[in-house]
Design a protein around this motif. Structure first.
Motif, PDB file in Angstrom:
ATOM      1  N   ASN A 173       0.853  -1.181   0.000  1.00 23.32           N
ATOM      2  CA  ASN A 173       0.000   0.000   0.000  1.00 23.32           C
ATOM      3  C   ASN A 173       0.895   1.238   0.000  1.00 23.32           C
ATOM      4  O   ASN A 173       1.941   1.267   0.658  1.00 23.32           O
ATOM      5  N   ILE A 174       0.505   2.270  -0.746  1.00 27.65           N
ATOM      6  CA  ILE A 174       1.303   3.495  -0.862  1.00 27.65           C
ATOM      7  C   ILE A 174       0.519   4.643  -0.244  1.00 27.65           C
ATOM      8  O   ILE A 174      -0.634   4.910  -0.637  1.00 27.65           O
ATOM      9  N   TYR A 175       1.132   5.329   0.693  1.00 24.11           N
ATOM     10  CA  TYR A 175       0.520   6.485   1.356  1.00 24.11           C
ATOM     11  C   TYR A 175       1.318   7.730   0.964  1.00 24.11           C
ATOM     12  O   TYR A 175       2.487   7.880   1.368  1.00 24.11           O
ATOM     13  N   TRP A 176       0.724   8.598   0.183  1.00 22.41           N
ATOM     14  CA  TRP A 176       1.382   9.860  -0.181  1.00 22.41           C
ATOM     15  C   TRP A 176       0.702  10.967   0.617  1.00 22.41           C
ATOM     16  O   TRP A 176      -0.438  11.344   0.329  1.00 22.41           O
ATOM     17  N   ASP A 331      -7.573  14.852  11.041  1.00 24.07           N
ATOM     18  CA  ASP A 331      -8.715  14.502  10.188  1.00 24.07           C
ATOM     19  C   ASP A 331      -8.416  13.248   9.369  1.00 24.07           C
ATOM     20  O   ASP A 331      -9.296  12.415   9.132  1.00 24.07           O
ATOM     21  N   LEU A 332      -7.159  13.125   8.928  1.00 25.02           N
ATOM     22  CA  LEU A 332      -6.747  11.932   8.185  1.00 25.02           C
ATOM     23  C   LEU A 332      -6.665  10.727   9.113  1.00 25.02           C
ATOM     24  O   LEU A 332      -7.126   9.638   8.767  1.00 25.02           O
ATOM     25  N   THR A 333      -6.102  10.920  10.287  1.00 16.68           N
ATOM     26  CA  THR A 333      -6.007   9.816  11.260  1.00 16.68           C
ATOM     27  C   THR A 333      -7.387   9.242  11.566  1.00 16.68           C
ATOM     28  O   THR A 333      -7.555   8.020  11.667  1.00 16.68           O
ATOM     29  N   ALA A 334      -8.365  10.125  11.675  1.00 17.20           N
ATOM     30  CA  ALA A 334      -9.729   9.690  12.001  1.00 17.20           C
ATOM     31  C   ALA A 334     -10.350   8.852  10.883  1.00 17.20           C
ATOM     32  O   ALA A 334     -11.318   8.118  11.128  1.00 17.20           O
ATOM     33  N   LYS A 335      -9.814   8.938   9.669  1.00 18.38           N
ATOM     34  CA  LYS A 335     -10.387   8.219   8.528  1.00 18.38           C
ATOM     35  C   LYS A 335      -9.556   7.005   8.110  1.00 18.38           C
ATOM     36  O   LYS A 335      -9.846   6.383   7.076  1.00 18.38           O
ATOM     37  N   LEU A 336      -8.550   6.654   8.885  1.00 19.95           N
ATOM     38  CA  LEU A 336      -7.698   5.537   8.490  1.00 19.95           C
ATOM     39  C   LEU A 336      -8.462   4.225   8.386  1.00 19.95           C
ATOM     40  O   LEU A 336      -8.187   3.395   7.510  1.00 19.95           O
ATOM     41  N   LEU A 399      -0.168   9.966  13.514  1.00 18.42           N
ATOM     42  CA  LEU A 399      -0.683   9.374  12.275  1.00 18.42           C
ATOM     43  C   LEU A 399       0.251   8.282  11.771  1.00 18.42           C
ATOM     44  O   LEU A 399      -0.189   7.167  11.432  1.00 18.42           O
ATOM     45  N   LEU A 400       1.535   8.567  11.708  1.00 12.56           N
ATOM     46  CA  LEU A 400       2.495   7.604  11.174  1.00 12.56           C
ATOM     47  C   LEU A 400       2.587   6.363  12.045  1.00 12.56           C
ATOM     48  O   LEU A 400       2.680   5.234  11.533  1.00 12.56           O
ATOM     49  N   HIS A 401       2.556   6.536  13.361  1.00 12.92           N
ATOM     50  CA  HIS A 401       2.555   5.374  14.257  1.00 12.92           C
ATOM     51  C   HIS A 401       1.324   4.499  13.991  1.00 12.92           C
ATOM     52  O   HIS A 401       1.415   3.260  14.002  1.00 12.92           O
ATOM     53  N   ASP A 402       0.186   5.138  13.752  1.00 14.38           N
ATOM     54  CA  ASP A 402      -1.058   4.400  13.490  1.00 14.38           C
ATOM     55  C   ASP A 402      -0.940   3.613  12.183  1.00 14.38           C
ATOM     56  O   ASP A 402      -1.293   2.427  12.114  1.00 14.38           O
ATOM     57  N   ILE A 403      -0.434   4.269  11.136  1.00 13.30           N
ATOM     58  CA  ILE A 403      -0.302   3.585   9.838  1.00 13.30           C
ATOM     59  C   ILE A 403       0.655   2.405   9.944  1.00 13.30           C
ATOM     60  O   ILE A 403       0.346   1.281   9.525  1.00 13.30           O
ATOM     61  N   ILE A 404       1.827   2.652  10.511  1.00 15.19           N
ATOM     62  CA  ILE A 404       2.855   1.610  10.568  1.00 15.19           C
ATOM     63  C   ILE A 404       2.435   0.468  11.493  1.00 15.19           C
ATOM     64  O   ILE A 404       2.744  -0.709  11.235  1.00 15.19           O
ATOM     65  N   GLY A 405       1.696   0.801  12.554  1.00 16.66           N
ATOM     66  CA  GLY A 405       1.252  -0.241  13.475  1.00 16.66           C
ATOM     67  C   GLY A 405       0.331  -1.262  12.823  1.00 16.66           C
ATOM     68  O   GLY A 405       0.344  -2.438  13.193  1.00 16.66           O
ATOM     69  N   THR A 406      -0.477  -0.828  11.854  1.00 18.49           N
ATOM     70  CA  THR A 406      -1.413  -1.739  11.192  1.00 18.49           C
ATOM     71  C   THR A 406      -0.942  -2.171   9.807  1.00 18.49           C
ATOM     72  O   THR A 406      -1.457  -3.142   9.258  1.00 18.49           O
ATOM     73  N   ASP A 407       0.000  -1.420   9.226  1.00 18.38           N
ATOM     74  CA  ASP A 407       0.476  -1.725   7.874  1.00 18.38           C
ATOM     75  C   ASP A 407       2.000  -1.551   7.849  1.00 18.38           C
ATOM     76  O   ASP A 407       2.530  -0.621   7.228  1.00 18.38           O
ATOM     77  N   ALA A 444      11.793  21.946   0.574  1.00 23.94           N
ATOM     78  CA  ALA A 444      10.599  21.152   0.886  1.00 23.94           C
ATOM     79  C   ALA A 444      10.920  19.963   1.784  1.00 23.94           C
ATOM     80  O   ALA A 444      11.941  19.290   1.614  1.00 23.94           O
ATOM     81  N   LEU A 445      10.021  19.692   2.714  1.00 18.31           N
ATOM     82  CA  LEU A 445      10.087  18.454   3.487  1.00 18.31           C
ATOM     83  C   LEU A 445       9.934  17.271   2.536  1.00 18.31           C
ATOM     84  O   LEU A 445       9.054  17.265   1.673  1.00 18.31           O
ATOM     85  N   ASN A 446      10.778  16.273   2.699  1.00 16.91           N
ATOM     86  CA  ASN A 446      10.673  15.077   1.872  1.00 16.91           C
ATOM     87  C   ASN A 446      11.239  13.900   2.660  1.00 16.91           C
ATOM     88  O   ASN A 446      12.443  13.818   2.907  1.00 16.91           O
ATOM     89  N   ALA A 447      10.351  13.009   3.094  1.00 12.43           N
ATOM     90  CA  ALA A 447      10.756  11.830   3.858  1.00 12.43           C
ATOM     91  C   ALA A 447      10.052  10.613   3.277  1.00 12.43           C
ATOM     92  O   ALA A 447       8.849  10.670   2.985  1.00 12.43           O
ATOM     93  N   MET A 448      10.795   9.527   3.098  1.00 16.79           N
ATOM     94  CA  MET A 448      10.243   8.338   2.457  1.00 16.79           C
ATOM     95  C   MET A 448      10.521   7.092   3.291  1.00 16.79           C
ATOM     96  O   MET A 448      11.651   6.876   3.736  1.00 16.79           O
ATOM     97  N   ARG A 449       9.489   6.307   3.480  1.00 16.82           N
ATOM     98  CA  ARG A 449       9.640   5.000   4.134  1.00 16.82           C
ATOM     99  C   ARG A 449       9.518   3.948   3.037  1.00 16.82           C
ATOM    100  O   ARG A 449       8.423   3.537   2.646  1.00 16.82           O
ATOM    101  N   LEU A 450      10.649   3.530   2.515  1.00 18.97           N
ATOM    102  CA  LEU A 450      10.726   2.652   1.353  1.00 18.97           C
ATOM    103  C   LEU A 450      11.124   1.243   1.765  1.00 18.97           C
ATOM    104  O   LEU A 450      11.711   1.044   2.833  1.00 18.97           O
ATOM    105  N   PRO A 451      10.832   0.244   0.911  1.00 15.04           N
ATOM    106  CA  PRO A 451      11.410  -1.083   1.147  1.00 15.04           C
ATOM    107  C   PRO A 451      12.934  -0.968   1.230  1.00 15.04           C
ATOM    108  O   PRO A 451      13.556  -0.174   0.511  1.00 15.04           O
ATOM    109  N   ARG A 452      13.541  -1.715   2.100  1.00 13.22           N
ATOM    110  CA  ARG A 452      14.977  -1.559   2.385  1.00 13.22           C
ATOM    111  C   ARG A 452      15.867  -1.579   1.141  1.00 13.22           C
ATOM    112  O   ARG A 452      16.807  -0.781   1.034  1.00 13.22           O
TER     113      ARG A 452
END
Length: 510
Positions: A173-176, A331-336, A399-407, A444-452
């Motif tokens: 899954n890709i989260y932008w 608002d995004l966290t509430a809709k995960l 938000l990121l902890h929530d996403i990573i915890g489930t995905d 610009a802020l730019n951070a990526m959580r990519l496959p190793r």
């Protein structure tokens, strides 16, 4: 014959009332036609205004049975016309200078007074013709601009680009997630004397690669996002003829009609568009079946229209219970949960207005009273902006902890579309921007959580246009070939040079 004359007078008065009550909306649409995706929202307001005009006229007729309907229609149209003239600069400036918070009440009273005066003085039928001619003359320039635009033909819808049906070797899954106007770490240090290392460290703890020298390719949202999802620069021509693509083309790309979405869909992905915040641009396309709506309320387009009347000022005076769709990360966290229920793998585009002005959150995320103005980059608001950034950091980490915890295998891109503009960049001609102006706006802020295996692809100075070419190379296992970096300044739509693009050499954009 008398009946026919009465019918003719009634018809002319009805047309006059229609023109008077919708004149401001016609003017708004004509003035913003290049920046609006379609006319439907404006038409909805026009229909509502006409309905209100009809209701007022019917009520007045019931109260004033002795007055002819044609007289009441003209008076009602005039009253609505005056009500919508509140946004005239001279009127607002003088009213607010002398009356302060009473200004919207005073102008509402003035609109009512104009209607009462018309009811008291208009008696001759010849006034109907005069009113019709004057109202038609007033709206004629707007109608001419709209007609000219319509006869030019609509620009072709943004091409999605050829999309191979091949599946990727990896399909997470890709989260932008785009945090609008979030500055790069070094810009925060130099321009705000703010150390953001704690937030950056928390990203690295969550296995993000943080690109410390990343830059946007454009300084405005529509240009930047459309370029990122197109994996190409959304300009055409060269030199003095260099121009941005049409606003309609870029808006279509932002709303899902783009190369990246087409490529991911062909590889089996579901596209999910998260609509959040006051920015009209980032709302879902009307035909988008996977639309997730966050905070609902009035957005940028609503405010632009309603600002022609005293309504916005009346709302702002009671803004602790604001109807504005301010848009926060939570608002995004509430809709995960809703997003997780979408068919996997999915590609989520979630554009959050924060931390971009209005400055409406304190550091503890409580609400700060704020005027709904997306272009208010006031230098004195820098401390308040940093307070708001503290709230955004807290919400984003959750938000990121929530996403990573489930995905845990999800591919997450956390970016901004551009930096801040507290130096007054958009009050200057593009050719007068200093190196400091460019550094602040393009960092610009730019951070990526990519496959190793893919993390080495993310060079520290990667520009946003290479975001999805990198992602596709990562998932398909093919070589990543970054673009030659290019940087453009594109004036806002209220600028005489709107549509033009000015290119800066890469060595000036640090």
């Amino acid at each position: 014959m008398q009946v026919r004359d009465d019918d003719w007078i009634l018809l002319r008065s009805l047309l006059t009332a229609t023109l008077l009550s919708t004149a401001a909306l016609l003017d708004f649409y004509a003035g913003n036609i290049n920046a609006l995706a379609d006319p439907w929202r404006v038409l909805h307001y026009a229909a509502g205004t006409l309905a209100a005009t009809a209701i007022i006229a019917a009520g007045l007729k019931m109260l004033l049975r002795q007055l002819p309907l044609w007289c009441i229609l003209i008076a009602t149209g005039l009253m609505v016309f005056v009500f919508f003239a509140y946004d005239v600069d001279l009127i607002q400036r003088e009213l607010k200078a002398h009356l302060g918070q009473l200004a919207p009440f005073a102008w509402t009273s003035a609109a009512l007074g104009a209607g009462i005066l018309a009811l008291a003085t208009i008696r001759r039928r010849g006034a109907v013709t005069v009113a019709l001619v004057l109202s038609a003359a007033f709206v004629a320039p707007s109608l001419a601009r709209i007609a000219t635009f319509a006869t030019r033909g609509h620009p072709a819808q943004a091409a999605a680009g050829a999309a191979s049906a091949e599946r990727f070797a990896l399909s997470p899954n890709i989260y932008w997630i785009v945090l609008d106007g979030y500055p790069r770490q070094d810009v925060l240090k130099q321009d705000f004397a703010f150390d953001n290392s704690g937030f950056i460290a928390s990203l690295r703890t969550l296995d993000f690669v943080v690109l410390g020298k990343s830059r946007s390719n454009f300084p405005a949202t529509v240009n930047s996002i459309s370029s990122t999802v197109s994996a190409d620069y959304t300009v055409e021509g060269e030199g003095d003829e260099l121009r941005a693509l049409s606003a309609q083309d870029m808006q279509a790309r932002v709303r899902g009609k783009n190369r990246t979405v087409a490529r991911l869909r062909s590889a089996g992905y579901t596209y999910v568009h998260f609509e959040n915040g006051y920015d009209y641009l980032t709302e879902c396309a009307s035909d988008e079946p996977r639309c997730v709506r966050g905070n609902l309320g009035l957005d940028e387009l609503d405010i632009a229209i309603l600002s022609n009347t005293p309504i916005v000022d009346l709302i702002v005076q009671h803004r602790q219970s604001t109807p504005f769709a301010w848009g926060g990360v939570d608002d995004l966290t509430a809709k995960l949960a809703v997003i997780r229920a979408m068919p996997s793998p999915f590609f989520l585009y979630a554009h959050v207005l924060a931390p971009h002005p209005p400055i409406r959150f304190r550091s503890d995320c409580s609400f700060r009273p704020a005027d709904p103005d997306l272009q208010r980059w006031s230098p004195e608001a820098r401390p308040a902006f940093i307070e708001q950034l503290g709230c955004i950091n807290f919400q984003t980490t959750a938000l990121l902890h929530d996403i990573i915890g489930t995905d845990p295998d999800g591919l997450i891109i956390l970016q901004s579309d551009h930096g801040t503009a507290f130096r007054g960049q958009f009050k200057k001609p593009p050719n007068e921007w200093t190196d400091e102006d460019l550094h602040e706006r393009f960092g610009a802020l730019n951070a990526m959580r990519l496959p190793r295996p893919c993390r080495a692809m993310a060079a520290e100075d990667l520009t946003l246009v290479d975001t999805f070419p990198l992602v596709e190379s990562c998932l398909s296992g093919t070589a990543f070939k970054p673009h030659h970096p290019r940087f453009f300044v594109t004036p806002y739509d209220d600028n005489a040079d709107f549509g033009r693009a000015y290119e800066y050499p890469p060595e000036r954009v640090k």
